[in-house]
Design a protein around this motif. Structure first.
Motif, mmCIF file in Angstrom:
data_model
loop_
_atom_site.group_PDB
_atom_site.id
_atom_site.type_symbol
_atom_site.label_atom_id
_atom_site.label_comp_id
_atom_site.label_asym_id
_atom_site.label_seq_id
_atom_site.Cartn_x
_atom_site.Cartn_y
_atom_site.Cartn_z
ATOM 1 N N LYS A 4 32.821 34.714 34.856
ATOM 2 C CA LYS A 4 33.224 35.567 33.736
ATOM 3 C C LYS A 4 32.408 36.860 33.715
ATOM 4 N N ASN A 36 34.862 44.463 36.822
ATOM 5 C CA ASN A 36 36.274 44.761 36.620
ATOM 6 C C ASN A 36 37.146 44.217 37.753
ATOM 7 N N SER A 42 39.518 40.659 39.178
ATOM 8 C CA SER A 42 40.242 39.451 38.782
ATOM 9 C C SER A 42 39.552 38.239 39.392
ATOM 10 N N ALA A 43 39.593 37.121 38.713
ATOM 11 C CA ALA A 43 38.998 35.889 39.231
ATOM 12 C C ALA A 43 39.671 35.449 40.528
ATOM 13 N N GLU A 44 40.875 35.932 40.787
ATOM 14 C CA GLU A 44 41.588 35.569 42.014
ATOM 15 C C GLU A 44 40.808 35.977 43.269
ATOM 16 N N CYS A 78 33.476 39.087 36.708
ATOM 17 C CA CYS A 78 34.806 39.676 36.514
ATOM 18 C C CYS A 78 34.800 40.777 35.459
#
Length: 68
Positions: free
Chosen positions: A52, A59, A61-63, A55
């Protein structure tokens, strides 16, 4: 300790955006050596709280942590 795939996409993102590993390590309050081990699939894994922070602060995405 089990070994897993390195975080290739995240490592690439850091390199492309000239983000130093020591910056990420400081962000999640671990040593640069520990971060390097985690990125390379050794020495444990990131917590949900770590992801968290990364990310939100970088900036991304967790992907980026999934190798598919």
């Amino acid at each position: 300790m089990e070994k897993r795939e390195p975080y290739y996409k995240f490592k690439g993102y850091l390199a492309e955006n000239r983000i130093q590993q020591k910056e990420v390590a400081k962000l999640i309050n671990i040593s640069q050596a520990t971060l390097s081990k985690r990125l390379n699939g050794k020495g444990g894994d990131f917590t949900i709280q770590d992801l968290k922070k990364i990310c939100i602060n970088l900036n991304v995405s967790a992907e980026i942590f999934f190798n598919y």
